[in-house]
Motif scaffolding. Structure first.
Motif, PDB file in Angstrom:
ATOM      1  N   MET A  19       0.828  -1.214   0.000  1.00 20.32           N
ATOM      2  CA  MET A  19       0.000   0.000   0.000  1.00 20.32           C
ATOM      3  C   MET A  19       0.863   1.264   0.000  1.00 20.32           C
ATOM      4  O   MET A  19       0.488   2.262  -0.597  1.00 20.32           O
ATOM      5  CB  MET A  19      -0.953   0.014   1.198  1.00 20.32           C
ATOM      6  CG  MET A  19      -1.989  -1.098   1.169  1.00 20.32           C
ATOM      7  SD  MET A  19      -3.007  -1.083  -0.327  1.00 20.32           S
ATOM      8  CE  MET A  19      -4.036   0.314  -0.032  1.00 20.32           C
ATOM      9  N   ILE A  20       1.976   1.238   0.676  1.00 23.68           N
ATOM     10  CA  ILE A  20       2.860   2.409   0.683  1.00 23.68           C
ATOM     11  C   ILE A  20       3.472   2.591  -0.697  1.00 23.68           C
ATOM     12  O   ILE A  20       3.540   3.711  -1.206  1.00 23.68           O
ATOM     13  CB  ILE A  20       3.960   2.276   1.758  1.00 23.68           C
ATOM     14  CG1 ILE A  20       3.351   2.495   3.145  1.00 23.68           C
ATOM     15  CG2 ILE A  20       5.090   3.270   1.513  1.00 23.68           C
ATOM     16  CD1 ILE A  20       4.293   2.206   4.286  1.00 23.68           C
TER      17      ILE A  20
ATOM     18  N   VAL B 181       0.757   6.942  -6.066  1.00 22.85           N
ATOM     19  CA  VAL B 181      -0.323   7.642  -6.781  1.00 22.85           C
ATOM     20  C   VAL B 181      -0.828   8.795  -5.920  1.00 22.85           C
ATOM     21  O   VAL B 181      -0.888   9.948  -6.357  1.00 22.85           O
ATOM     22  CB  VAL B 181      -1.480   6.676  -7.128  1.00 22.85           C
ATOM     23  CG1 VAL B 181      -2.658   7.429  -7.735  1.00 22.85           C
ATOM     24  CG2 VAL B 181      -1.001   5.574  -8.077  1.00 22.85           C
ATOM     25  N   VAL B 182      -1.167   8.487  -4.675  1.00 16.21           N
ATOM     26  CA  VAL B 182      -1.734   9.487  -3.756  1.00 16.21           C
ATOM     27  C   VAL B 182      -0.763  10.651  -3.532  1.00 16.21           C
ATOM     28  O   VAL B 182      -1.188  11.803  -3.439  1.00 16.21           O
ATOM     29  CB  VAL B 182      -2.121   8.818  -2.416  1.00 16.21           C
ATOM     30  CG1 VAL B 182      -2.465   9.845  -1.347  1.00 16.21           C
ATOM     31  CG2 VAL B 182      -3.283   7.853  -2.627  1.00 16.21           C
ATOM     32  N   ALA B 183       0.528  10.358  -3.494  1.00 16.77           N
ATOM     33  CA  ALA B 183       1.530  11.402  -3.246  1.00 16.77           C
ATOM     34  C   ALA B 183       1.506  12.503  -4.300  1.00 16.77           C
ATOM     35  O   ALA B 183       1.875  13.639  -4.009  1.00 16.77           O
ATOM     36  CB  ALA B 183       2.921  10.782  -3.174  1.00 16.77           C
TER      37      ALA B 183
ATOM     38  N   ASP C 295       7.670   4.193 -10.190  1.00 12.76           N
ATOM     39  CA  ASP C 295       7.287   5.356  -9.376  1.00 12.76           C
ATOM     40  C   ASP C 295       6.878   6.524 -10.274  1.00 12.76           C
ATOM     41  O   ASP C 295       5.920   7.231  -9.977  1.00 12.76           O
ATOM     42  CB  ASP C 295       8.440   5.786  -8.461  1.00 12.76           C
ATOM     43  CG  ASP C 295       8.673   4.813  -7.319  1.00 12.76           C
ATOM     44  OD1 ASP C 295       7.871   3.869  -7.152  1.00 12.76           O
ATOM     45  OD2 ASP C 295       9.667   4.994  -6.593  1.00 12.76           O
ATOM     46  N   ILE C 296       7.607   6.717 -11.366  1.00 12.23           N
ATOM     47  CA  ILE C 296       7.270   7.800 -12.293  1.00 12.23           C
ATOM     48  C   ILE C 296       5.897   7.550 -12.912  1.00 12.23           C
ATOM     49  O   ILE C 296       5.071   8.464 -13.012  1.00 12.23           O
ATOM     50  CB  ILE C 296       8.355   7.954 -13.378  1.00 12.23           C
ATOM     51  CG1 ILE C 296       9.681   8.373 -12.728  1.00 12.23           C
ATOM     52  CG2 ILE C 296       7.923   8.968 -14.445  1.00 12.23           C
ATOM     53  CD1 ILE C 296      10.878   8.323 -13.650  1.00 12.23           C
TER      54      ILE C 296
ATOM     55  N   GLY D 138      -1.069   9.796 -10.492  1.00 15.42           N
ATOM     56  CA  GLY D 138      -1.548  10.670  -9.412  1.00 15.42           C
ATOM     57  C   GLY D 138      -1.800  12.080  -9.906  1.00 15.42           C
ATOM     58  O   GLY D 138      -2.788  12.716  -9.539  1.00 15.42           O
ATOM     59  N   SER D 139      -0.927  12.590 -10.774  1.00 16.78           N
ATOM     60  CA  SER D 139      -1.126  13.927 -11.359  1.00 16.78           C
ATOM     61  C   SER D 139      -2.391  13.974 -12.204  1.00 16.78           C
ATOM     62  O   SER D 139      -3.119  14.972 -12.182  1.00 16.78           O
ATOM     63  CB  SER D 139       0.082  14.327 -12.218  1.00 16.78           C
ATOM     64  OG  SER D 139       1.227  14.463 -11.426  1.00 16.78           O
ATOM     65  N   VAL D 140      -2.656  12.907 -12.947  1.00 15.67           N
ATOM     66  CA  VAL D 140      -3.885  12.826 -13.757  1.00 15.67           C
ATOM     67  C   VAL D 140      -5.111  12.884 -12.848  1.00 15.67           C
ATOM     68  O   VAL D 140      -6.055  13.648 -13.102  1.00 15.67           O
ATOM     69  CB  VAL D 140      -3.920  11.528 -14.608  1.00 15.67           C
ATOM     70  CG1 VAL D 140      -5.287  11.320 -15.242  1.00 15.67           C
ATOM     71  CG2 VAL D 140      -2.832  11.544 -15.666  1.00 15.67           C
ATOM     72  N   ILE D 141      -5.090  12.104 -11.784  1.00 16.28           N
ATOM     73  CA  ILE D 141      -6.219  12.091 -10.847  1.00 16.28           C
ATOM     74  C   ILE D 141      -6.377  13.456 -10.190  1.00 16.28           C
ATOM     75  O   ILE D 141      -7.493  13.971 -10.066  1.00 16.28           O
ATOM     76  CB  ILE D 141      -6.036  10.974  -9.796  1.00 16.28           C
ATOM     77  CG1 ILE D 141      -6.119   9.607 -10.473  1.00 16.28           C
ATOM     78  CG2 ILE D 141      -7.086  11.102  -8.678  1.00 16.28           C
ATOM     79  CD1 ILE D 141      -5.691   8.443  -9.589  1.00 16.28           C
ATOM     80  N   GLY D 142      -5.272  14.065  -9.778  1.00 12.31           N
ATOM     81  CA  GLY D 142      -5.324  15.389  -9.154  1.00 12.31           C
ATOM     82  C   GLY D 142      -5.915  16.430 -10.087  1.00 12.31           C
ATOM     83  O   GLY D 142      -6.743  17.246  -9.679  1.00 12.31           O
TER      84      GLY D 142
END
Length: 157
Positions: free
Chosen positions: A70-71, A77-79, A127-128, A134-138
């Motif tokens: 999960m981390i 993604v969340v970060a 990670d990239i 995550g940027s897309v979701i944000g």
């Protein structure tokens, strides 16, 4: 598309974005709980094969533990969700999804490069990929919020 953002929200966005960056830098470079200690004697590690580490974490999730999974996977993604959310708010120019996501990807690439150079963490293409998602979701959250905000504003006037 996004409407103009009022100056007071840009200022608040900048404050929140700076706070987010401080927390992100701490977590990515200094948080000992994530093994973020410089080890000049350790061999530099890297992964340039897409989805290799994601699959490894998934395959061995029972051995590594769900916390590690999960981390690493959803955590990456969340970060970067705040990155995709705040960039269009604080930018001087209208930032579409492509520009925002590209900036998120470049920022993530920079972070991974620095981690490799200073030997804290590792360079990981996964990670990239996850950070870019995550940027897309944000950005999507920003767009939805912006539409709702302007509809509410329009109905109260």
């Amino acid at each position: 598309m996004e409407k103009d953002i009022k100056p007071r929200y840009k200022i608040l966005g900048k404050i929140y974005f700076i706070a987010y960056l401080i927390i992100l830098v701490y977590l990515l470079f200094f948080a000992e709980v994530f093994g973020r200690m410089e080890n000049p004697l350790a061999e530099r590690s890297y992964n340039i094969e897409p989805f290799k580490e994601i699959m490894r974490f998934y395959k061995y999730r029972h051995t590594l533990g769900m916390v590690a999974f999960m981390i690493n996977v959803p955590g990456n993604v969340v970060a970067f969700i705040p990155f995709g959310f705040f960039i269009p708010i604080i930018s001087k120019y209208k930032m579409g999804m492509l520009k925002t996501v590209f900036m998120g990807m470049l920022f993530s690439l920079g972070v991974e490069g620095i981690q490799f150079i200073v030997n804290v963490g590792s360079f990981d293409i996964d990670d990239i990929i996850l950070n870019t998602l995550g940027s897309v979701i944000g950005y999507t959250v920003f767009l939805i919020g912006n539409i709702i905000w302007h509809r509410l504003e329009k109905n109260t006037v």
